[in-house]
Design an enzyme around this catalytic site. Structure first.
Site, PDB file in Angstrom:
ATOM      1  N   VAL A 170      37.876  44.241  23.556  1.00  0.00           N
ATOM      2  CA  VAL A 170      37.728  45.688  23.509  1.00  0.00           C
ATOM      3  C   VAL A 170      36.240  46.037  23.516  1.00  0.00           C
ATOM      4  CG1 VAL A 170      38.175  47.783  22.164  1.00  0.00           C
ATOM      5  CG2 VAL A 170      39.909  45.972  22.300  1.00  0.00           C
TER       6      VAL A 170
ATOM      7  N   ILE B 155      46.855  28.087   2.008  1.00  0.00           N
ATOM      8  CA  ILE B 155      47.530  28.219   0.714  1.00  0.00           C
ATOM      9  C   ILE B 155      48.331  29.521   0.670  1.00  0.00           C
ATOM     10  CG2 ILE B 155      47.241  28.257  -1.786  1.00  0.00           C
ATOM     11  CD1 ILE B 155      46.283  25.666  -0.357  1.00  0.00           C
TER      12      ILE B 155
ATOM     13  N   CYS C 205      44.212   9.985  22.743  1.00  0.00           N
ATOM     14  CA  CYS C 205      45.198  10.827  23.431  1.00  0.00           C
ATOM     15  C   CYS C 205      44.621  11.970  24.244  1.00  0.00           C
ATOM     16  CB  CYS C 205      46.203  11.389  22.423  1.00  0.00           C
ATOM     17  SG  CYS C 205      45.490  12.582  21.245  1.00  0.00           S
TER      18      CYS C 205
ATOM     19  N   HIS D 143      49.346  31.756  -1.869  1.00  0.00           N
ATOM     20  CA  HIS D 143      48.911  31.943  -3.251  1.00  0.00           C
ATOM     21  C   HIS D 143      50.000  32.552  -4.125  1.00  0.00           C
ATOM     22  CE1 HIS D 143      44.659  30.894  -2.849  1.00  0.00           C
ATOM     23  NE2 HIS D 143      44.675  31.482  -1.674  1.00  0.00           N
TER      24      HIS D 143
ATOM     25  N   SER E 206      40.909  36.272   1.566  1.00  0.00           N
ATOM     26  CA  SER E 206      41.906  35.682   0.675  1.00  0.00           C
ATOM     27  C   SER E 206      42.361  36.711  -0.366  1.00  0.00           C
ATOM     28  CB  SER E 206      41.319  34.468  -0.033  1.00  0.00           C
ATOM     29  OG  SER E 206      42.260  33.858  -0.857  1.00  0.00           O
TER      30      SER E 206
ATOM     31  N   ARG F 278      35.389  34.163   6.749  1.00  0.00           N
ATOM     32  CA  ARG F 278      36.263  35.149   6.122  1.00  0.00           C
ATOM     33  C   ARG F 278      35.700  36.549   6.314  1.00  0.00           C
ATOM     34  NH1 ARG F 278      35.439  32.096   0.528  1.00  0.00           N
ATOM     35  NH2 ARG F 278      35.502  30.010   1.433  1.00  0.00           N
TER      36      ARG F 278
END
Length: 481
Positions: A172, A47, A438, A49, A336, A310
């Site tokens: 790292v 999205i 596929c 936003h 977000s 997140r």
């Protein structure tokens, strides 16, 4: 020695790399996985936003609206897949209406001029399939949807075209500051740089700790989704949110850029940053919540479930700053609206680098354009399976992906050798059969084009070879609500 090393090739690292590639600098990206956009930048709502979506007075609030306005130009230049849809934040009672009023006022403070509180018939005009119990909604016209992983791929491809070096499978392990440079130790080699930009997502606190900066922690939060077919895409015209809660923006209902019907995500704190499993019990809650918005979607159309992690900061906001360690820049806690904000974050990082003393001289030959991989097919497209013409030879019949598109993806400037990498670039395997037709055909093309044994072509790539545990989609399809 590099002028700038960017750690992480999610949407934030990719946006920064592309922004810096405009300048006469030696830039490198270190990515621990074997492809870009394999973590949160792959598994999110996609999205773009509206500017109202984050709190006034925060970096999130400042950067979300700026980033939103940059997407139309980026789409014209990079061809990754973006369309403006608008959004509704819906309410059912007086308590919800109060929260919608607060969102509206917050948006006005942030300079949003596209907001409207609507009721009654206008709700039905915009969303005919909306729950009849919805009483009020905030309508935000500037909200859109993008293909998030295609966006990251496009950013990095264009950055490489303009001179950036991408080092995949470079994890790292430690960082040393030696006089006026950093020595970055990885599992493959040591890399030297004058500046480091830490855009390592859920690992950004770990990277920051390597130079002694430890005032924040990343709280990993998992969001689970259900993806359905395009045949139900007509059920929703905008992105439909419910009023936000303390846990986040709540369960949304939307179509993806490519037209699939999608619901989710929840928000659950997890201890394992690699745990992207999905569970039937959690998805039941997602379904129940989504039906409050659009009651009549059909679970028999469910194709798959997925989840993403997140990177939520313990500070409650984005962290974008030069740290106490000179020339080490943290870009952390970008949850977000991070996808939306990413191009604005890149501009902010550029300004930080300039203030820190990095010389920024624009290239005369910077090329902002990148050709897309997916070729849109209209009803007149006459491709068929086993056509001798690669531009008409259908490899994935669900998504009408041709051999030519797959060959194009293989020979771009990001090295790939897995069917999942092809899927993210061409959509081969994203349709109704989820690759059962596929997948082996794609493997054969990769083997042929890269001149490697067929058994060396993996499904998920070398650094993420184990598939996550998912809820049984057949159980989801049979759920009764």
């Amino acid at each position: 020695m590099y002028d700038v090393i960017i750690i992480g090739s999610g949407v934030v690292g990719a946006a920064i790399a592309r922004k810096l590639s405009r300048y006469d600098l030696n830039i490198g990206i270190l990515e621990k996985e074997d492809d870009v956009a394999t973590k949160a930048s792959k598994a999110n709502s996609g999205i773009v936003h509206g500017g109202y979506a984050a709190k006034y007075g925060t970096l999130k609030g400042q950067l979300c609206g700026i980033g939103n306005k940059m997407y139309k130009k980026l789409e014209k230049e990079l061809n990754f897949g973006y369309r403006q849809t608008g959004a509704l934040v819906i309410g059912f009672d007086e308590s919800d209406e109060k929260k919608i009023s607060e969102l509206y006022e917050n948006g006005l403070k942030l300079g949003c001029n596209d907001l409207e509180v609507i009721r009654g018939e206008k709700l039905k005009e915009i969303e005919p399939n909306l729950n009849s119990e919805v009483k009020v909604a905030l309508y935000a016209k500037s909200v859109g949807v993008a293909s998030p992983y295609e966006f990251v791929i496009a950013l990095v491809e264009n950055a490489i075209t303009n001179g950036v070096e991408l080092k995949l499978e470079h994890e790292v392990t430690s960082i040393e500051k030696v006089e006026d440079k950093f020595i970055i130790h990885t599992n493959k080699e040591d890399v030297e740089a004058r500046y480091i930009i830490n855009a390592a997502g859920v690992n950004s606190d770990k990277i920051s700790n390597m130079v002694g900066i430890n005032y924040f922690k990343i709280i990993p939060k998992r969001g689970q989704y259900i993806l359905m077919g395009k045949e139900q895409g007509h059920l929703v015209n905008t992105v439909i949110f419910q009023v936000p809660t303390d846990k986040g923006k709540g369960i949304l209902v939307t179509t993806t850029y490519h037209g699939n019907f999608m619901i989710g995500p929840n928000a659950e704190e997890v201890s394992n940053i690699d745990d992207v499993s999905t569970t039937t019990e959690t998805l039941k809650d997602v379904i129940t919540a989504a039906r409050r918005s659009i009651p009549d979607f059909n679970l028999r159309g469910a194709l798959t479930s997925f989840s993403g992690i997140r990177a939520v900061s313990s500070t409650g906001d984005f962290i974008i700053e030069e740290s106490e360690v000179k020339r080490f820049i943290n870009v952390a806690g970008i949850d977000s609206p991070g996808l939306t904000s990413s191009p604005a974050i890149a501009q902010m990082v550029l300004n930080i680098l300039k203030k820190s003393g990095l010389s920024l001289e624009e290239k005369k030959n910077f090329n902002p354009y990148r050709k897309g991989i997916v070729v849109k097919k209209d009803n007149n497209f006459n491709g068929k399976i086993d056509d001798k013409d690669s531009s008409k030879n259908i490899i994935c019949r669900c998504e009408k992906v041709t051999e030519a598109e797959i060959i194009d993806a293989i020979h771009r400037n990001i090295p790939i050798n897995s069917t999942d990498a092809i899927k993210r670039r061409t959509r081969a395997g994203m349709g109704t059969c989820q690759g059962s037709f596929c997948r082996n055909r794609v493997k054969a093309i990769i083997s042929r084009e890269l001149n490697i044994p067929l058994e060396n072509v993996s499904e998920r790539g070398s650094s993420s070879s184990k598939a996550p545990v998912k809820a049984d989609i057949n159980i989801i399809r049979k759920l009764k609500y």
